[in-house]
Design a protein around this motif. Structure first.
Motif, mmCIF file in Angstrom:
data_model
loop_
_atom_site.group_PDB
_atom_site.id
_atom_site.type_symbol
_atom_site.label_atom_id
_atom_site.label_comp_id
_atom_site.label_asym_id
_atom_site.label_seq_id
_atom_site.Cartn_x
_atom_site.Cartn_y
_atom_site.Cartn_z
ATOM 1 N N GLN A 1 46.884 38.143 47.207
ATOM 2 C CA GLN A 1 47.542 37.460 46.084
ATOM 3 C C GLN A 1 46.640 37.544 44.854
ATOM 4 O O GLN A 1 45.429 37.500 44.980
ATOM 5 C CB GLN A 1 47.738 35.997 46.455
ATOM 6 C CG GLN A 1 49.133 35.707 46.942
ATOM 7 C CD GLN A 1 49.347 34.238 47.153
ATOM 8 O OE1 GLN A 1 48.789 33.666 48.086
ATOM 9 N NE2 GLN A 1 50.133 33.633 46.308
ATOM 10 N N TYR A 2 47.221 37.620 43.708
ATOM 11 C CA TYR A 2 46.483 37.713 42.439
ATOM 12 C C TYR A 2 45.358 38.752 42.494
ATOM 13 O O TYR A 2 44.205 38.457 42.224
ATOM 14 C CB TYR A 2 45.939 36.342 42.018
ATOM 15 C CG TYR A 2 47.045 35.346 41.804
ATOM 16 C CD1 TYR A 2 47.799 35.370 40.626
ATOM 17 C CD2 TYR A 2 47.375 34.413 42.789
ATOM 18 C CE1 TYR A 2 48.845 34.485 40.431
ATOM 19 C CE2 TYR A 2 48.436 33.525 42.607
ATOM 20 C CZ TYR A 2 49.160 33.566 41.432
ATOM 21 O OH TYR A 2 50.193 32.690 41.246
ATOM 22 N N PRO A 3 45.712 40.007 42.853
ATOM 23 C CA PRO A 3 44.664 41.022 43.030
ATOM 24 C C PRO A 3 43.956 41.369 41.722
ATOM 25 O O PRO A 3 42.858 41.929 41.742
ATOM 26 C CB PRO A 3 45.438 42.232 43.567
ATOM 27 C CG PRO A 3 46.822 42.070 43.028
ATOM 28 C CD PRO A 3 47.058 40.579 43.024
ATOM 29 N N GLU A 4 44.583 41.009 40.596
ATOM 30 C CA GLU A 4 43.961 41.358 39.309
ATOM 31 C C GLU A 4 42.610 40.674 39.121
ATOM 32 O O GLU A 4 41.776 41.137 38.363
ATOM 33 C CB GLU A 4 44.899 41.061 38.126
ATOM 34 C CG GLU A 4 45.385 39.642 37.992
ATOM 35 C CD GLU A 4 46.651 39.336 38.819
ATOM 36 O OE1 GLU A 4 46.864 39.991 39.852
ATOM 37 O OE2 GLU A 4 47.401 38.428 38.416
ATOM 38 N N TYR A 5 42.372 39.586 39.852
ATOM 39 C CA TYR A 5 41.070 38.908 39.727
ATOM 40 C C TYR A 5 39.947 39.692 40.392
ATOM 41 O O TYR A 5 38.785 39.360 40.250
ATOM 42 C CB TYR A 5 41.139 37.492 40.310
ATOM 43 C CG TYR A 5 42.059 36.594 39.532
ATOM 44 C CD1 TYR A 5 41.951 36.516 38.139
ATOM 45 C CD2 TYR A 5 43.035 35.830 40.157
ATOM 46 C CE1 TYR A 5 42.810 35.710 37.398
ATOM 47 C CE2 TYR A 5 43.897 35.020 39.438
ATOM 48 C CZ TYR A 5 43.777 34.966 38.057
ATOM 49 O OH TYR A 5 44.620 34.172 37.339
ATOM 50 N N GLN A 6 40.323 40.729 41.151
ATOM 51 C CA GLN A 6 39.287 41.514 41.829
ATOM 52 C C GLN A 6 38.954 42.811 41.084
ATOM 53 O O GLN A 6 38.230 43.655 41.594
ATOM 54 C CB GLN A 6 39.738 41.840 43.242
ATOM 55 C CG GLN A 6 39.673 40.607 44.129
ATOM 56 C CD GLN A 6 40.502 40.765 45.381
ATOM 57 O OE1 GLN A 6 40.618 41.852 45.923
ATOM 58 N NE2 GLN A 6 41.089 39.682 45.842
ATOM 59 N N ILE A 7 39.489 42.925 39.878
ATOM 60 C CA ILE A 7 39.195 44.117 39.077
ATOM 61 C C ILE A 7 37.840 43.932 38.405
ATOM 62 O O ILE A 7 37.564 42.877 37.854
ATOM 63 C CB ILE A 7 40.305 44.307 38.022
ATOM 64 C CG1 ILE A 7 41.578 44.805 38.703
ATOM 65 C CG2 ILE A 7 39.875 45.253 36.921
ATOM 66 C CD1 ILE A 7 42.736 45.023 37.754
ATOM 67 N N PHE A 8 36.987 44.950 38.508
ATOM 68 C CA PHE A 8 35.667 44.740 37.883
ATOM 69 C C PHE A 8 35.089 45.984 37.220
ATOM 70 O O PHE A 8 34.069 45.932 36.566
ATOM 71 C CB PHE A 8 34.674 44.206 38.919
ATOM 72 C CG PHE A 8 34.528 45.093 40.110
ATOM 73 C CD1 PHE A 8 33.614 46.126 40.107
ATOM 74 C CD2 PHE A 8 35.354 44.921 41.225
ATOM 75 C CE1 PHE A 8 33.500 46.968 41.198
ATOM 76 C CE2 PHE A 8 35.246 45.758 42.320
ATOM 77 C CZ PHE A 8 34.314 46.781 42.305
ATOM 78 N N GLU A 9 35.729 47.154 37.416
ATOM 79 C CA GLU A 9 35.142 48.374 36.859
ATOM 80 C C GLU A 9 35.372 48.450 35.346
ATOM 81 O O GLU A 9 36.193 47.728 34.801
ATOM 82 C CB GLU A 9 35.751 49.601 37.547
ATOM 83 C CG GLU A 9 35.394 49.728 39.020
ATOM 84 C CD GLU A 9 34.004 50.301 39.243
ATOM 85 O OE1 GLU A 9 33.307 50.600 38.259
ATOM 86 O OE2 GLU A 9 33.619 50.434 40.424
ATOM 87 N N GLU A 10 34.617 49.398 34.697
ATOM 88 C CA GLU A 10 34.718 49.491 33.229
ATOM 89 C C GLU A 10 36.037 50.090 32.758
ATOM 90 O O GLU A 10 36.500 49.794 31.672
ATOM 91 C CB GLU A 10 33.642 50.431 32.662
ATOM 92 C CG GLU A 10 32.236 50.036 32.874
ATOM 93 C CD GLU A 10 31.383 51.283 33.049
ATOM 94 O OE1 GLU A 10 31.510 52.236 32.253
ATOM 95 O OE2 GLU A 10 30.616 51.302 34.036
ATOM 96 N N THR A 11 36.577 51.001 33.573
ATOM 97 C CA THR A 11 37.854 51.602 33.164
ATOM 98 C C THR A 11 38.877 51.470 34.290
ATOM 99 O O THR A 11 38.517 51.301 35.462
ATOM 100 C CB THR A 11 37.714 53.118 32.846
ATOM 101 O OG1 THR A 11 37.358 53.782 34.054
ATOM 102 C CG2 THR A 11 36.688 53.397 31.761
#
Ligand SMILES: Nc1ncnc2c1ncn2[C@@H]1O[C@H](COP(=O)(O)OP(=O)(O)OP(=O)(O)O)[C@@H](O)[C@H]1O
Ligand SMILES: [Mg+2]
Length: 289
Positions: free
Chosen positions: A91-101
């Motif tokens: 759920q809410y996978p966008e919180y696991q985004i961390f790369e520069e691009t």
């Protein structure tokens, strides 16, 4: 062959404490390869706990999980390989985004699998197109994107691993109806294109009626039913009895049947409702002639 199979699968949280809770109780399931299924159930019915077993994130308290016929907790199986075979989107996978691009973020999973750069590049471009991410966005920082776009990037990262089964835990949570339709449409596109198995947890019967070929209903830690979508909705009385809202159109047909009209009740889309009513009228016309 079934891609995912469970045998008497049970999971209990916090055993031996006052918080002990059996979240999955004696579940026997077989998911055929290529299935597109929705998982529905009340909050706390065990949906998330169940799907976390499918890629070995959670180890059963008792019972077995088989992926492609292999018992994933047997000594010969590496859980790491299972994670590549079964992709799980939280759920809410966008919180696991961390790369520069965006590009690097989608590449993260495939890189972990040890794939060559050219193959990673091919996959990223293919998936970006499938999920409607414009090429220009690939080189942006993920943080420049909208919430819905960020979520699509996170989902694309798991899709790019090309897992045999893709499992998503409420991928539409918190989005407006337009955003929901967009994500569901893209997941369906992915399913049709890749022919892979897709399981999706949802709170919306209406969405699943339109989306899924099969529906798994969880109720109080148990499987209430797992069947083709029309068959599940033909049992809408039982679904209502356990407090699940069936699509409005299904309710209408049930009420018609209850009031003595001889009409089918496995109706769950407006399009099919139209067809059913026309057929019914034609039949009646024939009888009255
Ligand atoms: N870490 C935990 N420790 C103790 N109990 C837990 C834990 N996680 C979940 N539970 C309990 O297990 C049961 C099933 O939870 P689970 O999250 O699998 O349900 P769910 O169907 O996914 O619910 P939702 O629709 O709210 O996401 C619930 O009663 C929940 O309170
Ligand atoms: Mg959940």
């Amino acid at each position: 062959m079934s891609v995912i199979k469970t045998e008497n699968l049970t999971y209990t949280y916090s055993i031996g404490t006052p918080f002990e809770k059996t979240a999955v109780n004696n579940v026997n399931l077989e998911i055929e390869e290529g299935t597109l299924a929705g998982i529905i159930g009340h909050t706390g019915s065990g949906k998330s706990t169940l799907i976390q077993h499918f890629n070995g994130l959670v180890k059963p308290t008792s019972g077995k999980v088989y992926i492609d016929g292999e018992d994933i907790w047997s000594k010969d199986v590496k859980i790491r390989d299972i994670r590549f075979k079964v992709g799980l989107v939280f759920q809410y996978p966008e919180y696991q985004i961390f790369e520069e691009t965006v590009y690097k973020d989608i590449a993260f999973g495939p890189k972990n699998m040890g794939l060559p750069d050219e193959e990673i590049d091919r996959r990223i471009k293919e998936i970006a197109e499938l999920v409607g991410l414009h090429k220009d966005n690939l080189y942006k920082s993920p943080f420049e994107l909208s919430g819905g776009q960020k979520r699509r990037v996170a989902i694309a990262g798991v899709m790019a691993m090309e897992p045999k089964a893709l499992i998503l835990d409420e991928p539409t949570a918190g989005l407006d109806p337009k955003g929901r339709d967009k994500i569901l449409g893209q997941i369906k596109e992915y399913h049709q294109h890749k022919k892979s198995t897709v399981l999706l947890v949802s709170h919306s019967m209406e969405d699943m009626a339109k989306f899924a070929d099969k529906i798994l209903v969880m109720n109080k830690a148990e499987v209430f039913c797992y069947d083709d979508t029309p068959k599940v909705f033909s049992r809408s009385d039982e679904l209502e009895n356990i407090g699940l809202a069936v699509p409005q159109i299904t309710r209408v047909f049930n009420r018609l049947k209850q009031s003595g009209i001889d009409i089918r009740t496995d109706v769950y889309t407006v399009e099919f409702a139209r067809k059913t009513i026309l057929e019914y009228l034609a039949k009646r016309g024939g009888e009255n002639a």
